[in-house]
Every structure is written in structure tokens, then in C-alpha cells.
Design a protein around this motif. Structure first.
Motif, PDB file in Angstrom:
ATOM      1  N   LEU A   1      29.344 114.136  26.308  1.00 11.65           N
ATOM      2  CA  LEU A   1      28.307 113.945  25.760  1.00 11.65           C
ATOM      3  C   LEU A   1      27.600 112.926  26.730  1.00 11.65           C
ATOM      4  O   LEU A   1      26.281 112.807  25.667  1.00 11.65           O
ATOM      5  N   GLY A   2      28.645 111.795  27.363  1.00  8.53           N
ATOM      6  CA  GLY A   2      28.079 110.985  27.904  1.00  8.53           C
ATOM      7  C   GLY A   2      27.815 110.460  26.438  1.00  8.53           C
ATOM      8  O   GLY A   2      27.518 108.734  26.566  1.00  8.53           O
TER       9      GLY A   2
ATOM     10  N   LEU B   1      37.600 103.346  27.376  1.00  9.25           N
ATOM     11  CA  LEU B   1      39.308 102.698  26.909  1.00  9.25           C
ATOM     12  C   LEU B   1      39.424 102.307  28.430  1.00  9.25           C
ATOM     13  O   LEU B   1      40.528 101.442  28.178  1.00  9.25           O
ATOM     14  N   GLU B   2      38.932 102.619  28.965  1.00  9.36           N
ATOM     15  CA  GLU B   2      39.197 102.424  30.752  1.00  9.36           C
ATOM     16  C   GLU B   2      38.434 101.627  31.466  1.00  9.36           C
ATOM     17  O   GLU B   2      38.243 100.347  32.314  1.00  9.36           O
ATOM     18  N   SER B   3      37.924 101.148  30.710  1.00  5.72           N
ATOM     19  CA  SER B   3      36.354  99.933  30.808  1.00  5.72           C
ATOM     20  C   SER B   3      36.743  98.577  31.162  1.00  5.72           C
ATOM     21  O   SER B   3      37.903  97.923  30.050  1.00  5.72           O
ATOM     22  N   PRO B   4      35.782  97.478  31.490  1.00  5.56           N
ATOM     23  CA  PRO B   4      36.194  95.971  31.371  1.00  5.56           C
ATOM     24  C   PRO B   4      36.368  95.965  30.077  1.00  5.56           C
ATOM     25  O   PRO B   4      36.249  96.375  29.084  1.00  5.56           O
ATOM     26  N   ALA B   5      37.139  94.581  29.562  1.00  6.46           N
ATOM     27  CA  ALA B   5      37.296  94.040  28.742  1.00  6.46           C
ATOM     28  C   ALA B   5      36.214  94.083  27.563  1.00  6.46           C
ATOM     29  O   ALA B   5      36.010  94.418  27.079  1.00  6.46           O
TER      30      ALA B   5
ATOM     31  N   TRP C   1      28.937  97.621  35.203  1.00  2.00           N
ATOM     32  CA  TRP C   1      29.592  97.831  34.985  1.00  2.00           C
ATOM     33  C   TRP C   1      29.209  99.750  34.688  1.00  2.00           C
ATOM     34  O   TRP C   1      29.153 100.454  35.048  1.00  2.00           O
ATOM     35  N   GLU C   2      27.567  99.770  33.779  1.00  2.00           N
ATOM     36  CA  GLU C   2      26.672 100.836  33.100  1.00  2.00           C
ATOM     37  C   GLU C   2      26.788 101.331  34.537  1.00  2.00           C
ATOM     38  O   GLU C   2      25.896 102.849  34.656  1.00  2.00           O
ATOM     39  N   ALA C   3      26.011 100.728  35.268  1.00  2.00           N
ATOM     40  CA  ALA C   3      25.389 101.504  37.081  1.00  2.00           C
ATOM     41  C   ALA C   3      26.238 101.514  37.956  1.00  2.00           C
ATOM     42  O   ALA C   3      26.516 102.456  39.328  1.00  2.00           O
TER      43      ALA C   3
ATOM     44  N   ARG D   1      17.624 105.651  29.646  1.00  2.00           N
ATOM     45  CA  ARG D   1      17.618 104.030  29.843  1.00  2.00           C
ATOM     46  C   ARG D   1      16.436 103.696  28.966  1.00  2.00           C
ATOM     47  O   ARG D   1      16.150 102.265  29.161  1.00  2.00           O
ATOM     48  N   SER D   2      16.337 104.446  27.921  1.00  2.00           N
ATOM     49  CA  SER D   2      15.924 103.737  26.975  1.00  2.00           C
ATOM     50  C   SER D   2      16.527 102.871  26.169  1.00  2.00           C
ATOM     51  O   SER D   2      16.211 101.862  25.661  1.00  2.00           O
ATOM     52  N   CYS D   3      17.840 103.054  25.708  1.00  2.00           N
ATOM     53  CA  CYS D   3      18.911 102.205  25.327  1.00  2.00           C
ATOM     54  C   CYS D   3      19.766 101.288  26.081  1.00  2.00           C
ATOM     55  O   CYS D   3      21.125 100.983  25.681  1.00  2.00           O
ATOM     56  N   ALA D   4      19.911 101.173  26.953  1.00  2.00           N
ATOM     57  CA  ALA D   4      20.041 101.297  28.263  1.00  2.00           C
ATOM     58  C   ALA D   4      20.275  99.417  28.305  1.00  2.00           C
ATOM     59  O   ALA D   4      19.930  98.817  27.541  1.00  2.00           O
ATOM     60  N   TRP D   5      22.267  99.272  28.620  1.00  2.00           N
ATOM     61  CA  TRP D   5      22.269  97.587  28.522  1.00  2.00           C
ATOM     62  C   TRP D   5      21.963  96.817  29.420  1.00  2.00           C
ATOM     63  O   TRP D   5      21.154  95.681  29.006  1.00  2.00           O
ATOM     64  N   GLU D   6      21.189  97.115  30.179  1.00  2.00           N
ATOM     65  CA  GLU D   6      19.869  96.254  31.323  1.00  2.00           C
ATOM     66  C   GLU D   6      18.580  95.673  30.841  1.00  2.00           C
ATOM     67  O   GLU D   6      18.406  94.706  30.733  1.00  2.00           O
TER      68      GLU D   6
END
Length: 480
Positions: free
Chosen positions: A323-324, A350-354, A434-436, A454-459
Motif C-alpha cells: 500500500l506504499g 527498517l532498511e532506511s537511513p537512521a 531518500w524519499e526521492a 506529494r501532499s504529505c511528502a517530506w519535501e
């Protein structure tokens, strides 16, 4: 000439005891163990389940006819009580709950018994649709549905489901058995894909006859396993069978929302005030299937604990990945009044940067605090003036109107603001980069809680962070 029967009445006549003990008999679970072994296993599951009563777990053996034993579940709706019945097939034990609506067997029958203990289970549900809309009051009746869930010795799962979604819809999953007529599942009309007779046919091939009275209690034996609240549980309403059926299974009777106080027969809470044995609660001990991410889950749980004033637990969920969704929190209260927070995390998280894991941990937890319970973020939720400024900023970025529910956008920004207020964490380029780098979801995929949305993205959230003074200031909001 007898009165004409409705489809719901015709179906009810084919169900256990002609449907007179619905809703209790609408859903029946079966455990592939003899009665005595199943009673011990069920009690042990309750001892380690999320249900943690003050008075412990009571176990009582009873004898009688099927109707007499069903009566041991009364009052309905108050506390939690399970009736375990022997059947004419000694390999299988039936279980029913003192429900006023839909029994919830998910944890024991779909998690504990098949996965943790390797014990086959079958869950059978058949509920007539008798929904009646009324001009001057709430509609009466039940939407109806039919389902079958199977976990066998080899871990094979099979599920069939017919549910009312105006219109009816049919779904089946897992590998069909040889005795199934799979061509039937392609019938043009959903109701013809999975009729009651097909459910009976499959059950009989599996050694069960769930809708026949003489299939149960050949020796008149049963066990009650119940949570003992010692009359201290607040808010629990006690329903007689007639009260529970009123307005739902018996649509000719007006719905009973406030049952007669106490139903004088049951003043103290437990129908069996002196169980043969009382076993203590042991604390919630959820079964966790070993995975490659176990160490990462424990490390993420430590991050969650840094921000939580409640007991907290992390678990792996590979299903959310489809579901992303990065992570999904939930808050629950046990029978003893204790509160805990659970967070499901995906392998991607779990595999993302700290820095991603740490910020996500704060986001998952800081929605709740001990002082303000489940509404901590509301102190930061933007008012109408602030919402207008947020929309203007989104328009400047070409991101308005929002592509998700506006409440979701404002909620996300409120929690982000709270994190920056109560911690030293900030949204940074590292999170955005990382999100990109993540693969974009395919067109049409669900994107609720999706960091790539895009509405709730970290950018865009980092852009909002750069305009904090413009949004959260005393000119627009005098809250402290």
C-alpha cells in the motif's frame, strides 16, 4: 396458507437451531483438537493475549443440551466469554463467543492456533441479510454475509467470502480443494458463486457439519473460558438474547440500546462466579514469526521507546508495503485499564537511513502522550486562518488542491510541528533525498500514509517547516 418467507427467513431456517441463537451462532470457530486439549490451549492463549482482566481467567466445565450450554454465555456483550463444545467428530472442538454482533476470532484462530501452535482451524460464518430501511428511525437488521477461512496442517490457507457491498461481492483466495466446484465461483451473480449449500458441502468434506444440532455435544460436555472482571468493568452492557436480537436478527422488534439494568439474573459480572479454576493473567505475549528483520525491528522499537510515555511494541508488516505505507501506529487499552502503542513497520522503513527511522519513530509515537491521551497533536492542529496560509503555500508549489484528504494533510503538518517543538529533530535534505530515491507507486496504487504522496511528502513538509513563523504565530493563533 402459511405466510410467505423472506430470503433471510429461509436462510435462517437452514442455520444452527434455525437461527434462534443468532448472533452467537452466526460465526463459529473450529479447532482441530479434542475438547479437553482445546480448552487448555484456549485458556493459555487468553493468558498471553491482549485481554488482561483484573480477576484472571476462569475455566468451568458444564454439561447439558446445546441450548442449555449456549445459555451459559449469557449475558451477552458484557465481559468476554467463550463456549467450547465437543462435536461428533472428536478431532474438532467448536467455539462460540458471547457477542451481540460479530465474534472476533482473528487473534486466536488466524494467528495463535495455526501460526504459533501449528493447530489447524476453520472459521464458518453465515448471516442472513434482513436490512430494513425505515422512514422515521434508524434502519434495522443486519447486512448479512458468508465466509469460510481454513488453515490446515500443512499451513495451507483457503478463504471464501461473500459480503454485502451494495451489490453483493464474492472473493476467494488460496488453493482450492479437489472437491470444490471452482467453475461456480465465476457465476455472473455473486450470490450464486457461494450459496449456503456450497458452504455446507465444503465443511462436510472437511469433517464438519456446523449447522446441524446433533453435530454438537454428543456427550453433553462443554467448557466456558472467561475473563473475570469482578464486576469492575465499566461501560459493559448486559443483554439478554432477546435484547441482543432486537432490531438486528428480529427486525420486527425495536432496537435495544439500553438493556434493562443488570438483567437481574447477572448482578456481578461473571455468569460463573465460582469457576472450577482461576488462572492468573501473564501479560501480553504476542507470537512473532521469525524474520530476517528481527534485529532491525528491535532497534526500531528502541527508537519508539525514546518518545513514548506508554509501553510500546514494534512489529513487522510486509502487507503494508503493497500500500506504499512506511509504518502504521495503533493505540489500545487492555482489560485492566493499561494502555499501549503498537507500530507496524515495513522492510523499507527498517532498511532506511537512521535519520528516516528516527523521525518516523517520533511521528508514530508523539501523536499520543500520557497527559493528553489520544489527542496530543490537537494542540498543534492549525485553525482556519493557518489552514488558509498552508493552502497558499501549497498553491505556490503547484500542489493545491491536495491529492489526499485535507484532514490528512493538516494532521501530518500538526504532528510535524509538534515533533519540532518537543524534540531536537528536524526535517532535512537527507530525508527528502531518500524519499526521492524510492520507486514511485504505480498508477492506481493506494497511497494512504504514503511518504511518496506529494501532499504529505517530506519535501513539501520541509518547505512548510521553512515557513513556520508565517503559519504558527500569535497573530493567527493565540494558543499556548
Amino acid at each position: 396458507m402459511p405466510p410467505r418467507q423472506s430470503p433471510a427467513q429461509k436462510l435462517a431456517a437452514k442455520l444452527l437451531l434455525g437461527g434462534e441463537w443468532a448472533p452467537v451462532t452466526n460465526k463459529i470457530g473450529f479447532i482441530k483438537q479434542p475438547l479437553d486439549e482445546a480448552a487448555v490451549e484456549w485458556r493459555q492463549w487468553v493468558q498471553g493475549s491482549p485481554y488482561q482482566p483484573r480477576g484472571g481467567i476462569g475455566v468451568t466445565e458444564h454439561k447439558g443440551t446445546l441450548r442449555e450450554l449456549l445459555g451459559k454465555l449469557l449475558p451477552l456483550g458484557y465481559g468476554t466469554r467463550w463456549l467450547l463444545l465437543e462435536t461428533t467428530n472428536p478431532e474438532w472442538t467448536a467455539v462460540m463467543e458471547n457477542t451481540t454482533g460479530d465474534a472476533n476470532f482473528y487473534l486466536p484462530l488466524q494467528v495463535h492456533f495455526p501460526e504459533a501452535r501449528g493447530i489447524p482451524i476453520i472459521e464458518v460464518e453465515d448471516e442472513p441479510k434482513n436490512m430494513k430501511r425505515l422512514p422515521d428511525e434508524m434502519a434495522r437488521g443486519r447486512w448479512g454475509g458468508r465466509s469460510l477461512k481454513i488453515y490446515d496442517e500443512a499451513g495451507k490457507w483457503r478463504g471464501l467470502s461473500l459480503y454485502q457491498s451494495e451489490p453483493w461481492k464474492f472473493h476467494h483466495g488460496g488453493e482450492p480443494y479437489d472437491f470444490e466446484d471452482v467453475e461456480q465461483y465465476s457465476a455472473p451473480r455473486a450470490l450464486d458463486c457461494f450459496p449456503h449449500e456450497t458452504l455446507v458441502h465444503i465443511c462436510r468434506n472437511l469433517g464438519l457439519d456446523p449447522f446441524e444440532e446433533d453435530f454438537y455435544v454428543p456427550n453433553g460436555r462443554a467448557f466456558i473460558v472467561e475473563l473475570l472482571h469482578d464486576g469492575k468493568r465499566s461501560g459493559g452492557k448486559k443483554y439478554t438474547l432477546a435484547e441482543a436480537r432486537a432490531g438486528y436478527d428480529d427486525i420486527s422488534v425495536q432496537r435495544v440500546d439500553d438493556p434493562v439494568i443488570g438483567n437481574a439474573l447477572y448482578p456481578s459480572g461473571a455468569v460463573n462466579p465460582h469457576p472450577d479454576a482461576v488462572f492468573p493473567s501473564t501479560g501480553h505475549k504476542p507470537y512473532v514469526k521469525p524474520t530476517l528483520w528481527d534485529l532491525a525491528v528491535k532497534e526500531f522499537e528502541e527508537s519508539l521507546k525514546r518518545y513514548s510515555s506508554y509501553p510500546v511494541r514494534a512489529s513487522l508488516s510486509e502487507g503494508l508495503e503493497e500500500l506504499g505505507v512506511l509504518g502504521l501506529p495503533s493505540r489500545s487499552s487492555g482489560g485492566s485499564g493499561s494502555t499501549s502503542i503498537s507500530v507496524m513497520a515495513t522492510p523499507t522503513l527498517l532498511e532506511s537511513p537512521a535519520a528516516v527511522r528516527e523521525y518516523t519513530a517520533a511521528f508514530m509515537i508523539l501523536q499520543w502522550t500520557q497527559a493528553d491521551d489520544s489527542s496530543a497533536y490537537k494542540s498543534f492542529y492549525p485553525n482556519r486562518k493557518q489552514m488558509a496560509v498552508i493552502r497558499r503555500i501549497y498553491k505556490e508549489q503547484g500542489l493545491y488542491p491536495f491529492d489526499v484528504n485535507s484532514n490528512g494533510v493538516y494532521f501530518t503538518l500538526a504532528v510535524d510541528k509538534m515533533i519540532r517543538t518537543v524534540t531536537s529533530l528536524r526535517l532535512t535534505d537527507e530525508l527528502v533525498d531518500w524519499e526521492a530515491s524510492r520507486a514511485k507507486p504505480k498508477l492506481g496504487e493506494m497511497a494512504a500514509y504514503d511518504g511518496r504522496n506529494r501532499s504529505c511528502a517530506w519535501e513539501i513538509r520541509m518547505h512548510i517547516q521553512g515557513h513556520e513563523d508565517e503559519i504558527w504565530n500569535t497573530g493567527l493563533d493565540a494558543r499556548v
